[in-house]
Design a protein around this motif. Structure first.
Motif, PDB file in Angstrom:
ATOM      1  N   SER A 177       1.006  -1.269  -0.038  1.00 45.63           N
ATOM      2  CA  SER A 177       0.026  -0.155  -0.111  1.00 45.63           C
ATOM      3  C   SER A 177       0.673   1.253   0.043  1.00 45.63           C
ATOM      4  O   SER A 177       0.663   1.858  -0.393  1.00 45.63           O
ATOM      5  N   GLY A 178       1.830   1.187   0.486  1.00 44.81           N
ATOM      6  CA  GLY A 178       3.197   2.343   0.527  1.00 44.81           C
ATOM      7  C   GLY A 178       3.628   2.812   1.903  1.00 44.81           C
ATOM      8  O   GLY A 178       4.066   3.640   1.992  1.00 44.81           O
ATOM      9  N   LEU A 179       2.082   2.029   2.961  1.00 42.90           N
ATOM     10  CA  LEU A 179       2.396   2.252   4.260  1.00 42.90           C
ATOM     11  C   LEU A 179       3.480   1.409   4.633  1.00 42.90           C
ATOM     12  O   LEU A 179       4.286   0.506   4.355  1.00 42.90           O
ATOM     13  N   VAL A 180       4.623   2.844   6.074  1.00 42.63           N
ATOM     14  CA  VAL A 180       5.349   1.692   6.688  1.00 42.63           C
ATOM     15  C   VAL A 180       5.193   0.773   7.076  1.00 42.63           C
ATOM     16  O   VAL A 180       3.860   0.813   7.914  1.00 42.63           O
ATOM     17  N   TYR A 181       5.531  -0.378   7.345  1.00 36.72           N
ATOM     18  CA  TYR A 181       5.538  -1.489   7.920  1.00 36.72           C
ATOM     19  C   TYR A 181       6.407  -1.381   8.794  1.00 36.72           C
ATOM     20  O   TYR A 181       7.328  -2.110   8.517  1.00 36.72           O
ATOM     21  N   ASP A 195      10.392   5.511  21.031  1.00 34.98           N
ATOM     22  CA  ASP A 195      10.571   4.402  20.251  1.00 34.98           C
ATOM     23  C   ASP A 195      10.467   2.954  21.550  1.00 34.98           C
ATOM     24  O   ASP A 195      11.159   2.018  20.424  1.00 34.98           O
ATOM     25  N   THR A 196       9.867   3.367  22.036  1.00 33.04           N
ATOM     26  CA  THR A 196       9.938   2.481  23.212  1.00 33.04           C
ATOM     27  C   THR A 196       8.792   1.466  23.590  1.00 33.04           C
ATOM     28  O   THR A 196       8.558   0.439  23.921  1.00 33.04           O
ATOM     29  N   VAL A 197       8.041   1.806  22.533  1.00 28.78           N
ATOM     30  CA  VAL A 197       6.896   1.573  22.165  1.00 28.78           C
ATOM     31  C   VAL A 197       6.203   0.215  21.508  1.00 28.78           C
ATOM     32  O   VAL A 197       6.838   0.978  19.773  1.00 28.78           O
ATOM     33  N   LYS A 198       5.656  -0.954  20.430  1.00 28.26           N
ATOM     34  CA  LYS A 198       6.270  -1.499  19.760  1.00 28.26           C
ATOM     35  C   LYS A 198       5.069  -1.698  18.937  1.00 28.26           C
ATOM     36  O   LYS A 198       4.560  -3.004  18.735  1.00 28.26           O
ATOM     37  N   LYS A 199       4.955  -0.090  18.133  1.00 26.92           N
ATOM     38  CA  LYS A 199       4.243  -0.886  17.594  1.00 26.92           C
ATOM     39  C   LYS A 199       4.562  -1.739  16.486  1.00 26.92           C
ATOM     40  O   LYS A 199       5.263  -1.669  15.888  1.00 26.92           O
ATOM     41  N   THR A 200       3.197  -2.400  15.859  1.00 30.48           N
ATOM     42  CA  THR A 200       3.192  -3.351  14.272  1.00 30.48           C
ATOM     43  C   THR A 200       2.370  -2.973  13.714  1.00 30.48           C
ATOM     44  O   THR A 200       0.912  -2.786  13.892  1.00 30.48           O
ATOM     45  N   GLY A 201       2.759  -3.991  12.622  1.00 29.21           N
ATOM     46  CA  GLY A 201       1.388  -3.498  11.377  1.00 29.21           C
ATOM     47  C   GLY A 201       1.480  -2.231  10.536  1.00 29.21           C
ATOM     48  O   GLY A 201       3.203  -1.495  10.463  1.00 29.21           O
ATOM     49  N   GLY A 252     -13.175  10.021  14.380  1.00 26.11           N
ATOM     50  CA  GLY A 252     -11.686  10.813  13.881  1.00 26.11           C
ATOM     51  C   GLY A 252     -10.982  11.011  13.646  1.00 26.11           C
ATOM     52  O   GLY A 252      -9.803  11.980  12.903  1.00 26.11           O
ATOM     53  N   MET A 253     -10.361   9.834  14.433  1.00 25.68           N
ATOM     54  CA  MET A 253      -8.528  10.179  15.105  1.00 25.68           C
ATOM     55  C   MET A 253      -8.116   9.132  13.986  1.00 25.68           C
ATOM     56  O   MET A 253      -8.884   8.525  13.645  1.00 25.68           O
ATOM     57  N   PHE A 254      -6.771   9.321  13.608  1.00 23.43           N
ATOM     58  CA  PHE A 254      -6.098   7.613  13.284  1.00 23.43           C
ATOM     59  C   PHE A 254      -5.544   7.072  14.786  1.00 23.43           C
ATOM     60  O   PHE A 254      -5.541   7.762  15.760  1.00 23.43           O
ATOM     61  N   TRP A 255      -5.691   5.303  14.145  1.00 21.45           N
ATOM     62  CA  TRP A 255      -4.784   4.433  15.173  1.00 21.45           C
ATOM     63  C   TRP A 255      -3.370   4.725  14.949  1.00 21.45           C
ATOM     64  O   TRP A 255      -2.496   5.182  14.329  1.00 21.45           O
ATOM     65  N   ALA A 256      -2.610   4.301  16.101  1.00 24.82           N
ATOM     66  CA  ALA A 256      -1.219   4.525  15.609  1.00 24.82           C
ATOM     67  C   ALA A 256      -0.209   3.300  14.671  1.00 24.82           C
ATOM     68  O   ALA A 256       0.610   4.075  14.188  1.00 24.82           O
ATOM     69  N   ALA A 257      -1.228   2.221  14.785  1.00 25.07           N
ATOM     70  CA  ALA A 257      -0.980   1.279  13.675  1.00 25.07           C
ATOM     71  C   ALA A 257      -2.250   0.433  14.207  1.00 25.07           C
ATOM     72  O   ALA A 257      -3.257   0.251  14.756  1.00 25.07           O
TER      73      ALA A 257
END
Length: 392
Positions: A177-181, A195-201, A252-257
């Motif tokens: 899709s072009g999004l950073v994964y 940077d301490t947060v383990k966001k994935t997807g 109306g907001m965005f998810w972090a991941a």
């Protein structure tokens, strides 16, 4: 090292009885005393953060008393982007080369380069990194160069490093899709202020940084006829088309991941508006959300990463107490883009928040983040530079 303001100019303005709009281009109409204080405080941070590397180069470290012994890519970008008018362009250029000399053969840009010129690619200790690299290294390196080139019209530098910057962007893992994964099976560190947060997807903030980097690289590539601007154009358009995958329709907001840490991202949602990726309707919803939740997400003019309903992130690389550091504390760094987004709908509130943070700086110092009976890293330069920009 730093450009100094002349006290005589300030005295002249005060004596002339000019209106505040005549005295300063600051859009929030702050009293001149606050504008002057913020400028002098930022200069003090920028001067205090400099340490000399083994090659004799002055490095701008994250804290304003020189305790850190490295040049961080993202922190230095914020300094140049938001306070470049207070810095020596020759020192900026030398520091850009210092960072870029640390690029790995596979294209990975450094998270930081130490005073001994050793490049480090991941947050964490030099000998115990949290991952192989940070996914924002390449985009922030591109943004740093673009900010410097745009401010100081250095076409030669852009021509010399454009190919390396593209290689740095190529290195970053992206979905079709072009999004950073960020692969949940092999997670890397994400946006450096989480940077301490383990966001994935699929990732929100790192995708937005990548988007902004591509837009600016495209513009300079066309302007100076270096590289292929269409590469950057296509990548930016793909992110813009796909960012809706991270939208929370209810708020109306965005998810972090969209895998680990599928939580509303306050900083990232505001940044989406700031970089121009959202529609007019989306921008309005995000601005209104920030305004309606101001009591839950702000403290002394500073803002947390998460909504008030979320005490902490769902997944972390290292244990962090709720309410501390990146897990619920309040920061000044994102105000550079949060305050303008709030001002779209409520300029008096934006002004109040800006004055609140300046008052807190004056009383308690310029800190990395705060909470009730909690302060982390006094004399944090990005907090100063990013608020200073709002007063310019």
């Amino acid at each position: 090292m730093i450009r100094k303001a002349t006290a005589s100019l300030i005295v002249l303005l005060l004596c002339c009885g000019l209106s505040i709009s005549q005295k300063t281009a600051n859009p929030y109409e702050l009293p001149l005393e606050e504008v002057h204080w913020m400028r002098e405080a930022t200069l003090q941070q920028l001067n205090g953060c400099c340490v000399k590397g083994t090659n004799g180069l002055w490095l701008h470290t994250p804290d304003g008393v020189g305790n850190y012994k490295a040049l961080w890519t993202r922190d230095f970008y914020y300094m140049v982007e938001y306070a470049g008018d207070l810095m020596d362009p020759e020192e900026i250029k030398a520091s850009i080369h210092y960072l870029m000399n640390g690029q790995r053969e596979d294209g990975c840009m450094p998270d930081r380069v130490n005073v001994d010129a050793k490049a480090v690619y991941s947050p964490g200790g030099d000998n115990n990194p949290m991952a192989d690299h940070a996914l924002d290294n390449g985009p922030f390196m591109a943004l740093l160069v673009c900010s410097y080139v745009n401010q100081f019209k250095d076409a030669a530098l852009f021509g010399a490093v454009e190919e390396k910057l593209l290689k740095g962007l190529d290195f970053i893992n992206r979905a079709s899709s072009g999004l950073v994964y960020n692969d949940p099976e092999n997670p890397q560190c994400v946006y450096g202020f989480t940077d301490t947060v383990k966001k994935t997807g699929n990732l929100l903030f790192t995708s937005l940084i990548y988007y902004k980097a591509c837009k600016e690289m495209e513009a300079l590539s066309r302007k100076y006829e270096n590289g292929n601007p269409n590469i950057y154009s296509v990548r930016a358009k793909n992110i813009q088309k796909s960012i809706h995958k991270l939208m929370d329709e209810e708020s109306g907001m965005f998810w972090a991941a969209d895998k680990d840490c599928r939580q509303i991202d306050i900083w990232g949602s505001a940044y989406a508006v700031y970089v121009g990726i959202t529609s007019e309707e989306q921008s309005k919803k995000i601005s209104e959300y920030l305004i309606h939740n101001v009591d839950q997400i702000f403290m002394n003019g500073q803002i947390r990463h998460l909504p008030g309903s979320d005490a902490s992130w769902n997944n972390l690389f290292v244990p962090i107490a709720e309410g501390a550091y990146q897990n619920g504390a309040y920061w000044a760094t994102p105000l550079a883009w949060v305050v303008p987004v709030i001002a779209k709908q409520d300029r008096p509130l934006a002004k109040k928040l800006l004055q609140d943070v300046i008052k807190d700086f004056q009383k308690n110092g310029i800190n990395e983040c705060i909470n009730t009976d909690y302060i982390n890293i006094p004399n944090y330069v990005a907090s100063g530079t990013n608020v200073y920009w709002l007063t310019r």
